[in-house]
Design a protein around this motif. Structure first.
Motif, mmCIF file in Angstrom:
data_model
loop_
_atom_site.group_PDB
_atom_site.id
_atom_site.type_symbol
_atom_site.label_atom_id
_atom_site.label_comp_id
_atom_site.label_asym_id
_atom_site.label_seq_id
_atom_site.Cartn_x
_atom_site.Cartn_y
_atom_site.Cartn_z
ATOM 1 N N ASN A 86 -4.615 7.932 -6.085
ATOM 2 C CA ASN A 86 -3.842 6.853 -6.725
ATOM 3 C C ASN A 86 -2.394 6.885 -6.248
ATOM 4 O OD1 ASN A 86 -3.774 9.336 -8.282
ATOM 5 N ND2 ASN A 86 -2.655 8.222 -9.854
ATOM 6 N N ARG A 87 -1.762 5.687 -6.249
ATOM 7 C CA ARG A 87 -0.403 5.541 -5.729
ATOM 8 C C ARG A 87 0.599 5.143 -6.794
ATOM 9 N NH1 ARG A 87 -1.703 1.186 -1.311
ATOM 10 N NH2 ARG A 87 -2.968 0.513 -3.087
ATOM 11 N N PHE A 88 0.128 4.600 -7.919
ATOM 12 C CA PHE A 88 1.058 4.213 -8.975
ATOM 13 C C PHE A 88 0.390 4.341 -10.335
ATOM 14 C CE2 PHE A 88 -1.154 0.231 -8.005
ATOM 15 C CZ PHE A 88 -1.446 -0.268 -9.268
ATOM 16 N N VAL A 89 1.222 4.496 -11.347
ATOM 17 C CA VAL A 89 0.804 4.415 -12.748
ATOM 18 C C VAL A 89 1.753 3.429 -13.408
ATOM 19 C CG1 VAL A 89 0.472 5.621 -14.928
ATOM 20 C CG2 VAL A 89 -0.037 6.792 -12.768
ATOM 21 N N TYR A 90 1.200 2.418 -14.060
ATOM 22 C CA TYR A 90 2.023 1.370 -14.670
ATOM 23 C C TYR A 90 1.896 1.443 -16.185
ATOM 24 C CZ TYR A 90 3.768 -3.268 -15.945
ATOM 25 O OH TYR A 90 4.471 -4.296 -16.515
ATOM 26 N N LEU A 91 3.045 1.399 -16.870
ATOM 27 C CA LEU A 91 3.109 1.398 -18.329
ATOM 28 C C LEU A 91 3.949 0.214 -18.781
ATOM 29 C CD1 LEU A 91 3.985 5.153 -18.425
ATOM 30 C CD2 LEU A 91 1.895 4.270 -19.435
ATOM 31 N N GLY A 92 3.393 -0.627 -19.637
ATOM 32 C CA GLY A 92 4.121 -1.786 -20.131
ATOM 33 C C GLY A 92 4.000 -1.904 -21.633
ATOM 34 N N ASP A 93 5.059 -2.430 -22.284
ATOM 35 C CA ASP A 93 5.002 -2.581 -23.734
ATOM 36 C C ASP A 93 4.401 -3.931 -24.126
ATOM 37 O OD1 ASP A 93 6.989 -4.403 -23.214
ATOM 38 O OD2 ASP A 93 8.471 -3.541 -24.565
ATOM 39 N N LEU B 262 0.952 -5.366 -8.652
ATOM 40 C CA LEU B 262 -0.349 -5.536 -8.004
ATOM 41 C C LEU B 262 -0.201 -6.313 -6.695
ATOM 42 C CD1 LEU B 262 -3.391 -5.069 -8.157
ATOM 43 C CD2 LEU B 262 -3.575 -7.190 -9.477
ATOM 44 N N HIS B 263 0.667 -7.314 -6.683
ATOM 45 C CA HIS B 263 0.893 -8.093 -5.462
ATOM 46 C C HIS B 263 1.487 -7.206 -4.371
ATOM 47 C CE1 HIS B 263 2.619 -11.232 -2.808
ATOM 48 N NE2 HIS B 263 1.645 -11.987 -3.281
ATOM 49 N N TYR B 264 2.351 -6.282 -4.755
ATOM 50 C CA TYR B 264 2.939 -5.366 -3.779
ATOM 51 C C TYR B 264 1.885 -4.404 -3.229
ATOM 52 C CZ TYR B 264 5.649 -1.593 -1.752
ATOM 53 O OH TYR B 264 6.126 -0.631 -0.894
ATOM 54 N N PHE B 265 1.110 -3.795 -4.120
ATOM 55 C CA PHE B 265 0.027 -2.898 -3.697
ATOM 56 C C PHE B 265 -1.238 -3.741 -3.474
ATOM 57 C CE2 PHE B 265 2.834 0.046 -6.027
ATOM 58 C CZ PHE B 265 2.930 1.085 -5.106
ATOM 59 N N ALA B 266 -1.164 -4.628 -2.501
ATOM 60 C CA ALA B 266 -2.190 -5.666 -2.337
ATOM 61 C C ALA B 266 -3.549 -5.123 -1.918
ATOM 62 C CB ALA B 266 -1.711 -6.701 -1.317
ATOM 63 N N ASP B 267 -3.602 -3.930 -1.359
ATOM 64 C CA ASP B 267 -4.884 -3.382 -0.908
ATOM 65 C C ASP B 267 -5.559 -2.518 -1.978
ATOM 66 O OD1 ASP B 267 -2.951 -1.422 -0.801
ATOM 67 O OD2 ASP B 267 -3.675 -0.526 1.065
ATOM 68 N N ARG C 269 11.110 -0.523 -2.133
ATOM 69 C CA ARG C 269 10.369 -1.562 -1.416
ATOM 70 C C ARG C 269 9.750 -2.571 -2.393
ATOM 71 N NH1 ARG C 269 10.116 -0.453 3.857
ATOM 72 N NH2 ARG C 269 10.530 1.698 4.526
ATOM 73 N N LEU C 270 9.326 -2.094 -3.545
ATOM 74 C CA LEU C 270 8.790 -2.990 -4.568
ATOM 75 C C LEU C 270 9.856 -3.965 -5.051
ATOM 76 C CD1 LEU C 270 6.707 -3.924 -6.707
ATOM 77 C CD2 LEU C 270 7.451 -1.980 -8.119
ATOM 78 N N VAL C 271 11.064 -3.481 -5.276
ATOM 79 C CA VAL C 271 12.151 -4.353 -5.737
ATOM 80 C C VAL C 271 12.474 -5.406 -4.678
ATOM 81 C CG1 VAL C 271 14.580 -4.437 -6.399
ATOM 82 C CG2 VAL C 271 13.116 -2.605 -7.279
ATOM 83 N N VAL C 272 12.566 -4.997 -3.426
ATOM 84 C CA VAL C 272 12.813 -5.952 -2.340
ATOM 85 C C VAL C 272 11.690 -6.981 -2.275
ATOM 86 C CG1 VAL C 272 12.977 -6.198 0.171
ATOM 87 C CG2 VAL C 272 14.223 -4.367 -0.984
#
Length: 255
Positions: free
Chosen positions: A129-136, A38-43, A154-157
């Motif tokens: 939409n630009r991303f889909v996030y899946l977490g356990d 979320l911090h990366y996709f700040a907008d 770019r997210l990793v950096v």
């Protein structure tokens, strides 16, 4: 050739496992959580919550999906510290776009939430939409689909630059503006190792004795249980590095 001295275990700031899949526009991570995404996709304006444990989300009558808007992001992120539930969520340009989703598209998103995989691209012109996030539930493994795959690198950096900046943040509270030297991992250097991430890699951020930072890259090809990698990280650190990337010092003004 001078032998490079590797840091002690205590000198490591963070470890991140990445296994990319450019063909299907996703990557598996261990050591990445949703607040960083979320911090990366700040907008981001709106997040649709397909699977979650948040109690204060809004409800869309057309899709019967729950969602939150930007003003609620802080409360949602705070709630993640306490809840232990699986996450499936995606960004949306505007909540009014949900009414444009067809029954087929709604079914496809529910499939993603249930199966943690897709049978076609989970990105829609109507949603933008630009991303889909899946977490356990344990927060040990996450899977992120990217509309543009180069966002993964770019997210990793961004993650490692954020961590290094936090470690070097000034404690000077009484000056209004402070000239700071901020360590920075250069994207153009990191992207040279993109193929390594496609095979599976452990990325380790170390703070050295002189206060500088370095990113170490080690191959971990096709692990059977990627969610258990962090339990054995000390063993992986004994393996040879395939890359050592120094951080560059950059000056900037901080409030």
């Amino acid at each position: 050739m001078k032998k490079v001295k590797l840091p002690s275990v205590d000198e490591y700031v963070h470890h991140l496992f990445v296994h990319g899949n450019e063909g299907q526009n996703f990557a598996l991570f261990s050591g990445l959580t949703f607040p960083t995404v979320l911090h990366y996709f700040a907008d981001t304006n709106v997040i649709v919550l397909l699977e979650h444990g948040y109690e204060d989300a809004s409800f869309d009558m057309h899709t019967q999906f729950e969602y939150i808007v930007q003003e609620e992001f802080k409360d949602f992120v705070t709630s993640l510290k306490d809840q232990k539930s699986r996450l499936c969520l995606l960004d949306v340009a505007d909540e009014k776009r949900l009414i444009q989703l067809s029954p087929q598209e709604q079914a496809e998103l529910l499939y993603v939430a249930h199966k943690k995989e897709t049978f076609r691209s989970p990105f829609y012109h109507t949603l933008k939409n630009r991303f889909v996030y899946l977490g356990d539930e344990s927060d040990r493994i996450s899977k992120v689909y990217f509309r543009e795959y180069d966002e993964m690198m770019r997210l990793v950096v961004h993650l490692f630059n954020q961590l290094a900046a936090q470690k070097t943040r000034s404690n000077m509270f009484f000056r209004r503006r402070v000239q700071q030297v901020v360590p920075e991992l250069i994207h153009e250097q990191f992207i040279l190792f993109e193929d390594l991430l496609e095979d599976g890699a452990l990325l380790s951020l170390a703070r050295l004795d002189d206060g500088s930072f370095r990113l170490e890259l080690r191959e971990i090809a096709d692990p059977s249980f990627p969610d258990e990698i962090m339990q054995d990280v000390d063993t992986y650190l004994t393996q040879p590095t395939l890359g050592l990337l120094p951080f560059v010092a950059r000056s900037k003004m901080e409030d």
